[in-house]
Scaffold this motif. Structure first.
Motif, PDB file in Angstrom:
ATOM      1  N   PHE A 129       0.536  -1.287  -0.091  1.00  0.00           N
ATOM      2  CA  PHE A 129       0.362   0.267   0.390  1.00  0.00           C
ATOM      3  C   PHE A 129       1.155   1.236   0.338  1.00  0.00           C
ATOM      4  O   PHE A 129       1.873   0.942   1.176  1.00  0.00           O
ATOM      5  CB  PHE A 129      -1.186  -0.199   0.926  1.00  0.00           C
ATOM      6  N   VAL A 130       0.677   1.886  -0.980  1.00  0.00           N
ATOM      7  CA  VAL A 130       0.940   3.013  -1.447  1.00  0.00           C
ATOM      8  C   VAL A 130       0.139   4.662  -1.015  1.00  0.00           C
ATOM      9  O   VAL A 130      -0.620   4.649  -2.055  1.00  0.00           O
ATOM     10  CB  VAL A 130       1.826   3.671  -2.395  1.00  0.00           C
ATOM     11  N   PRO A 131       0.469   5.197   0.091  1.00  0.00           N
ATOM     12  CA  PRO A 131      -0.265   6.123   0.285  1.00  0.00           C
ATOM     13  C   PRO A 131      -0.758   7.925   0.052  1.00  0.00           C
ATOM     14  O   PRO A 131       1.328   8.101   0.429  1.00  0.00           O
ATOM     15  CB  PRO A 131      -0.758   6.086   1.911  1.00  0.00           C
ATOM     16  N   THR A 170       7.125   1.381  -7.560  1.00  0.00           N
ATOM     17  CA  THR A 170       8.234   0.067  -7.995  1.00  0.00           C
ATOM     18  C   THR A 170       8.971  -0.098  -6.691  1.00  0.00           C
ATOM     19  O   THR A 170       8.912  -1.637  -6.847  1.00  0.00           O
ATOM     20  CB  THR A 170       9.456   1.664  -8.335  1.00  0.00           C
ATOM     21  N   GLU A 171       8.882   0.069  -5.222  1.00  0.00           N
ATOM     22  CA  GLU A 171       9.579  -0.302  -4.471  1.00  0.00           C
ATOM     23  C   GLU A 171       8.763  -1.535  -4.614  1.00  0.00           C
ATOM     24  O   GLU A 171       9.175  -2.721  -3.165  1.00  0.00           O
ATOM     25  CB  GLU A 171      10.120   0.403  -3.317  1.00  0.00           C
ATOM     26  N   LYS A 230       8.388  -4.469  -6.534  1.00  0.00           N
ATOM     27  CA  LYS A 230       9.538  -5.783  -5.680  1.00  0.00           C
ATOM     28  C   LYS A 230       8.992  -6.392  -4.664  1.00  0.00           C
ATOM     29  O   LYS A 230       9.266  -7.763  -4.447  1.00  0.00           O
ATOM     30  CB  LYS A 230      10.394  -4.535  -5.422  1.00  0.00           C
ATOM     31  N   HIS A 231       8.203  -6.176  -3.345  1.00  0.00           N
ATOM     32  CA  HIS A 231       8.323  -6.748  -2.451  1.00  0.00           C
ATOM     33  C   HIS A 231       6.636  -7.394  -2.252  1.00  0.00           C
ATOM     34  O   HIS A 231       6.381  -8.041  -1.487  1.00  0.00           O
ATOM     35  CB  HIS A 231       8.265  -5.799  -1.361  1.00  0.00           C
ATOM     36  N   CYS A 232       5.343  -6.945  -3.914  1.00  0.00           N
ATOM     37  CA  CYS A 232       4.282  -7.573  -3.262  1.00  0.00           C
ATOM     38  C   CYS A 232       3.727  -7.989  -4.049  1.00  0.00           C
ATOM     39  O   CYS A 232       4.328  -7.115  -5.452  1.00  0.00           O
ATOM     40  CB  CYS A 232       3.432  -6.548  -2.612  1.00  0.00           C
ATOM     41  N   VAL A 245      11.169   4.429   2.022  1.00  0.00           N
ATOM     42  CA  VAL A 245      12.121   4.022   0.476  1.00  0.00           C
ATOM     43  C   VAL A 245      12.620   6.149   0.014  1.00  0.00           C
ATOM     44  O   VAL A 245      12.552   6.646   0.791  1.00  0.00           O
ATOM     45  CB  VAL A 245      10.929   4.395  -0.476  1.00  0.00           C
ATOM     46  N   ASP A 246      13.830   4.868  -0.233  1.00  0.00           N
ATOM     47  CA  ASP A 246      14.677   6.919   0.106  1.00  0.00           C
ATOM     48  C   ASP A 246      14.280   8.375  -0.652  1.00  0.00           C
ATOM     49  O   ASP A 246      13.235   7.405  -1.751  1.00  0.00           O
ATOM     50  CB  ASP A 246      16.416   6.407  -0.812  1.00  0.00           C
TER      51      ASP A 246
END
Length: 281
Positions: free
Chosen positions: A26-28, A42-43, A46-48, A175-176
């Motif tokens: 999830f990216v809010p 993008t990150e 990679k994980h989901c 994330v950076d």
């Protein structure tokens, strides 16, 4: 990409994915998307197996109503950007969908000292608003992992604490910070800057780099003052803070000890736009 505007159809879709053992990230966001948001997606990919991105300009985290009114809205561009980067699901709720009982009686979260320092000090009530909206979104989506940008580092720590208390089964990843070629941290607020100010605004990043380059040789207070000088010289109108802290606790440090993770943070105004940035040492 599938777009949902209401809760129930979204939850039905997510329940089907979970029944197939798919991992949900999830990216809010609050929209006005840029390459920094894309890096979160993008990150997450990679994980989901499935990435859900939300766009919701949350009224409860703005302590200044004018700041809320000025927040950029670029929904058509946002949808295009998410589709182009193969985001799985976009959740685009209304205020009534997130706050069906209104925004007056909000839940209170115990955040300790984190609520009252730096961003909390200069934006009273901000983190209560952040926790309320993230808590509600997590109840709706119930993701396996939440992805946040490191640029809003204090927010990351606040949300991490809230997860421990209310959503212990949800992981969190920082994330950076994505940056322009000149070092300026990407932010939706940058859209409100003139071209001249966008160039001058790099002074905030350069001041943090100065501290990083001289941390081993300088007195902490002296370094902070030198960094502030660079921000003033860059053309900023006001500085809220420049601080050197323990990255685990966000408490200011007076000396540098080997083995300690250190973070340098700054917040300042240019053209009436408040910018924040940080770098880990």
């Amino acid at each position: 990409m599938i777009l949902f505007k209401t809760v129930r159809p979204l939850q039905n879709k997510l329940e089907k994915l979970r029944s197939n053992k798919q991992k949900i990230g999830f990216v809010p966001t609050m929209g006005a998307l840029h390459a920094g948001h894309v890096s979160l997606v993008t990150e997450a990919k990679k994980h989901c197996d499935m990435v859900v991105c939300s766009i919701f300009v949350n009224p409860t985290q703005f302590n200044d109503e004018k700041d809320f009114e000025k927040y950029p809205v670029t929904i058509e561009n946002d949808i295009f950007l998410l589709e182009t980067n193969k985001t799985g699901i976009l959740f685009l709720p209304s205020v009534n969908e997130i706050y069906p009982e209104g925004t007056e009686q909000l839940q209170h979260f115990e955040l300790g000292y984190l609520e009252n320092i730096f961003e909390g000090k200069y934006r009273p009530g901000h983190f209560q608003g952040v926790c309320n909206v993230v808590h509600r979104l997590l109840n709706i989506i119930n993701p396996d992992i939440l992805f946040l940008g490191r640029k809003d580092y204090q927010q990351y720590l606040v949300v991490k604490k809230m997860l421990q208390d209310f959503h212990p089964s949800t992981g969190i990843m920082a994330v950076d910070t994505a940056r322009e070629a000149n070092g300026l941290a990407m932010s939706s607020r940058n859209m409100r800057l003139s071209e001249d100010a966008r160039i001058k605004a790099t002074a905030i990043y350069q001041s943090l780099q100065y501290i990083k380059q001289h941390i081993a040789e300088g007195d902490i207070e002296w370094l902070k003052e030198k960094a502030k000088e660079k921000i003033w010289q860059g053309g900023f109108d006001k500085i809220d803070y420049v601080e050197i802290c323990d990255a685990e606790t966000l408490l200011p440090v007076s000396t540098i000890k080997t083995g300690k993770k250190i973070i340098v943070l700054a917040a300042a105004f240019i053209e009436d736009v408040r910018l924040i940035d940080n770098i880990l040492l």
